[in-house]
Each structure stands twice: as C-alpha cells, then as structure tokens.
Design an enzyme around this catalytic site. Structure first.
Site, short mmCIF file in Angstrom:
data_model
loop_
_atom_site.label_atom_id
_atom_site.label_comp_id
_atom_site.label_asym_id
_atom_site.label_seq_id
_atom_site.Cartn_x
_atom_site.Cartn_y
_atom_site.Cartn_z
N HIS A 51 9.04 3.19 -3.89
CA HIS A 51 8.49 2.07 -4.67
C HIS A 51 9.15 2.12 -6.04
O HIS A 51 9.50 3.20 -6.53
CB HIS A 51 6.97 2.30 -4.80
CG HIS A 51 6.20 1.21 -5.46
ND1 HIS A 51 6.20 1.02 -6.83
CD2 HIS A 51 5.39 0.25 -4.95
CE1 HIS A 51 5.41 0.00 -7.12
NE2 HIS A 51 4.91 -0.49 -6.00
N ASP A 70 4.74 11.15 -4.50
CA ASP A 70 4.06 9.89 -4.81
C ASP A 70 3.06 9.63 -3.68
O ASP A 70 3.44 9.19 -2.59
CB ASP A 70 5.11 8.77 -4.90
CG ASP A 70 4.46 7.41 -5.09
OD1 ASP A 70 3.22 7.34 -5.14
OD2 ASP A 70 5.21 6.42 -5.17
N GLN A 130 0.13 5.63 -1.76
CA GLN A 130 -0.32 5.01 -0.51
C GLN A 130 -1.09 5.98 0.37
O GLN A 130 -2.05 5.61 1.03
CB GLN A 130 0.88 4.47 0.28
CG GLN A 130 1.50 3.22 -0.32
CD GLN A 130 0.53 2.04 -0.39
OE1 GLN A 130 -0.42 1.95 0.38
NE2 GLN A 130 0.77 1.16 -1.32
N LYS A 164 -6.17 1.96 -5.30
CA LYS A 164 -5.79 1.94 -3.88
C LYS A 164 -6.71 2.87 -3.08
O LYS A 164 -6.60 2.98 -1.86
CB LYS A 164 -4.34 2.38 -3.72
CG LYS A 164 -3.34 1.39 -4.35
CD LYS A 164 -1.94 1.78 -4.01
CE LYS A 164 -0.92 1.20 -4.96
NZ LYS A 164 -0.60 -0.20 -4.72
N CYS A 180 7.95 -4.35 -4.31
CA CYS A 180 8.43 -3.38 -5.31
C CYS A 180 9.31 -2.32 -4.67
O CYS A 180 9.27 -1.14 -5.05
CB CYS A 180 7.28 -2.72 -6.07
SG CYS A 180 6.30 -3.89 -6.99
N1 PLP Z 1 3.97 4.18 -5.30
C1 PLP Z 1 3.73 3.49 -4.18
C2 PLP Z 1 4.20 4.04 -2.86
C3 PLP Z 1 3.01 2.31 -4.25
O1 PLP Z 1 2.77 1.61 -3.13
C4 PLP Z 1 2.58 1.84 -5.50
C5 PLP Z 1 1.87 0.55 -5.61
O2 PLP Z 1 1.96 -0.30 -4.76
C6 PLP Z 1 2.85 2.61 -6.63
C7 PLP Z 1 3.55 3.78 -6.50
C8 PLP Z 1 2.41 2.18 -8.00
O3 PLP Z 1 1.02 2.13 -8.08
P1 PLP Z 1 0.34 1.43 -9.34
O4 PLP Z 1 0.88 0.05 -9.43
O5 PLP Z 1 -1.11 1.48 -9.01
O6 PLP Z 1 0.69 2.27 -10.53
#
Ligand code: PLP
Length: 403
Positions: free
Chosen positions: A121, A198, A201, A224, A361
């Site tokens: 992402h 990370d 998800q 999430k 993203c």
């Molecule tokens: N990493 C992953 C795999 C994500 O799917 C997302 C958000 O969709 C993020 C990071 C970033 O999360 P946030 O926008 O809540 O900071």
C-alpha cells in the site's frame, strides 16, 4: 451447508447499528470497517462520564480518563500478545509507518538499502521511498509471482547485509495474500536488518502474535479493526523503540525541558507528543473487547465461508479476472473483460452495494499487473451470504447493461 452457515453467522450484523435501517450491502471493510454498538457505547459513556485530558491531572475525571486510556493500551497489547509498554498510539497505520521511516531515515546513509515489496500500500511504500531519497539509501522492491505471492527468490536476492530495513505487508489490501511474517522476520534478522510488518489489513482478520512473529515494528489502524478513525498502533519491542528517535516534539513526550536541552521520556510516551486521541483509544479498546468476545474461531470460520462462497460465485462469471490466484483472506480484487472498473463501481453503487474501485493506494502493484484499476470487495463480520448474492446479481445486471 456453507450457505446456511453463513446465514447463521449473519447474526453479527445486528451488532452494528448502521445496518438497522438500511438495505446497504457494505463490501468495503478493507477501506474501513463499520462500528459495533459496543464501540459507540464505550466512546459515548467515556465522554458522558469520565472525560478529561490524560496523565498529570489530579481530579477524579483526569484519573478515570488516564485509567481508561491506559486500559485501552493494555487491551490492544493483549490482543497481539505484546506488553503495554511496547504499544504506541498513533493516528493510524500511515502515521506509524511515517514515524518509523522518519526515525530510520536519520541513520540511513548511501550504500544502505531498504527492501519493500511491489504489493505494498502507498502507506508502506512512499515513506520508505522518501526516506531513501532523503538519506541516499537504495530503494529495493521485491517482486511478486503471477499468483500474487511474494517472489521469495527475488526477495532473498535483494536481501543483503546492506539491507537496513525491510518493510512489508502482512496481508495485501488488493491481493488478499497473507505473507509469512515470522519467516520474513527471520530472513531480515539473519542479515541484521530491522523489519516492519504492515498489519493494517491482517489485524481484523487473522490472529496476530508478535512474540511468534518477532518483528521490530508492526503497525495497524483502529478504523479497520471495527474501532474509530484517528487512532492506530505502532508496536515495537523495547530495544527497537528505544533506538528510534522521537517523531514529534511537545508535551507529554519529555522527561526534562530546559532552555539548553530536552531529555525525552521512555517509549511509548516518547512517541505520543501532545494530547492523544483519548476517546478514540477507548473506542479501539472496546473494539478489541468485542472481537475477543466473538473469538477467532468464529471470526475465521465466518470469513473463510464468505470467501469460499464469493469466489465460487465469481468463478461462474467468465469475464472475471482475479488480481492474483493465490489463497485469499478477506479481500478479492478483480477486473471484468471489456468493462472498466469504474463502471462496475458505478452500477453497484446505484444499487446500494459499496465496493471500491481504483488502484486502492497500490499503483505500483496495479502497474505490475498491467491494469490501471480494479474493483475490490472485502468482508467484515456483518456480511452474510445474502450480501454476496445481491452483489453477484447486481454485477451480472451491470455487465448486461455495459455489454
Ligand atoms: N497498509 C495497508 C495494507 C492498507 O490497506 C492501508 C489502508 O487501506 C494502510 C496501510 C493505511 O491505513 P490508514 O489509511 O488507516 O493509515
């Protein structure tokens, strides 16, 4: 059998007040999850009975607010089998990655390398790319296989003693592929690199045990995880957090301030400058409590059945092209031959079916697959077989319209 099981698990929907007076089918949990009544109640009760700023205050409300905030930290710590002292509250996963990347960028130098994957992402891509640009370190990107799985051979080739940081997704928000975080951590540590996982998800969909993973950093967002927006988590063991410089400066993160110098508090306070997201942390603690009461067995069974059913139904539509064919968790991204993803989203949206279309993203990942955009459905506890049936029926109807 499967259908009736999912129908039964549809009982979770009643826990989410937003579904009480709507026929909305929400298949966008990967973007943000809906909130159970338990979370809304906890935040409401907090504001109505014990609200104050945290730490340092002497009155009963200040003590109660501090207790609630720190209890939330403990709940989150227990959820991932960490110590509360190793849990930093951030604004979200993005904020947490930026915190680590900004700190690591101070020690990176030309000749050092940072290794991520093409499936990241942007939240776990751009901060590292920018840290490399700033420090002169080399940005390495490991490939994925056509199945969507990490290309372990390419990863191994690019992981060298020059690698100082590995930053990798646990569960891709497009492919739905779950990486083996413990194995990747062992590989990173074998060359002396730090590793950030990370878990934005995975956190709501697979049980996480940071003791088993052994990583240096793990990040996720509250929203999430059925919690509120504006709060997230950076986990790191004591030595990793101790060696990371503070990200922001101000109140609450100091030990001593004088005109000539400032000494910083220990983690987690060192990384929590200013008034934190107090009610949001309380809401996140309640979200974790809600999931604990359901239990991972039921959560996993529910999501596996939804996934199996949705994949089977999608497989009946010959025009559907999945993004990656490897085993998926909670997320399915796809394109349709001859129909733009935006058109799919439009048609479904008109029928009160929330899916996401675009690059999610993850532009480099879409470029890797040679696709500009995809449609994505993702599951939460409130979804049931009827949601998938309505989604598939609307998709078929939309396809007839656009053909
Ligand atoms: N990493 C992953 C795999 C994500 O799917 C997302 C958000 O969709 C993020 C990071 C970033 O999360 P946030 O926008 O809540 O900071």
């Amino acid at each position: 059998m499967r259908l009736s099981m999912i129908g039964w698990h549809g009982m979770f929907k009643k826990d989410f007040p937003i579904f009480k007076k709507t026929d909305m089918v929400y298949l966008d949990t990967a973007a943000s999850a809906q909130k159970p009544a338990a979370v809304l109640r906890a935040m409401d009760r907090f504001y109505k009975t014990a609200y104050s700023n945290v730490h340092r205050g002497q009155c009963a409300w200040a003590a109660a607010a501090t207790k609630a905030y720190e209890a939330a930290r403990q709940n989150v710590a227990d959820f991932i089998h960490a110590d509360a002292a190793n849990i930093v509250f951030t604004r979200g996963a993005t904020d947490a990655v930026n915190l680590v990347a900004a700190g690591m960028a101070q020690t990176l130098k030309p000749g050092d390398e940072v290794l991520i994957s093409i499936a990241e992402h942007h939240a776990n891509f751009v901060p590292w790319q920018q840290a490399c640009l700033k420090s002169g370190a080399t940005f390495q990107v490991a490939n994925i296989l056509p199945s969507g799985e990490l290309d372990r051979a390419d990863f191994a080739r690019k992981l060298t003693p020059r690698t100082k940081v590995v930053a990798i997704t646990h569960l891709s928000n497009v492919l739905g592929v779950l990486n083996d975080a413990a194995a990747l951590t062992r590989s990173a540590h074998a060359v002396g690199a730090r590793i950030l996982i990370d878990a934005a998800q995975s956190i709501a969909h697979v049980p996480l045990d940071v003791r088993e993973i052994g990583c240096d950093f793990l990040v996720f967002s509250g929203h999430k995880l059925y919690g509120p927006t504006g709060v997230g988590v950076l986990y790191g063991p004591a030595d990793a957090l101790a060696n990371l410089p503070p990200y922001q400066f101000g109140g609450d993160m100091i030990r001593q301030v004088a005109v000539s110098e400032t000494t910083f508090a220990d983690a987690p306070a060192k990384f929590e400058a200013g008034t934190p997201m107090i009610a949001e942390a309380v809401g996140l603690g309640a979200a974790v409590g809600y999931l604990n009461r359901i239990g991972w067995d039921k959560i996993r069974r529910h999501e596996e059945e939804l996934m199996e059913y949705a994949l089977a139904e999608l497989a009946k539509i010959p025009e559907v092209r999945l993004m990656g064919t490897a085993e998926k968790q909670s997320v399915i991204a796809f394109t349709l031959d001859g129909i733009a993803a935006e058109d799919i989203g439009f048609v479904l949206g008109k029928k009160n079916i929330c899916v996401r279309v675009g690059h999610h993203c993850a532009m480099p990942l879409h470029a890797h697959f040679g696709r500009a955009a995809s449609a994505r459905i993702s599951f939460g506890l409130y979804n049931d077989a009827a949601d998938i049936d309505r989604f598939i029926a609307a998709l078929r109807e939309g396809m007839r319209f656009f053909k």
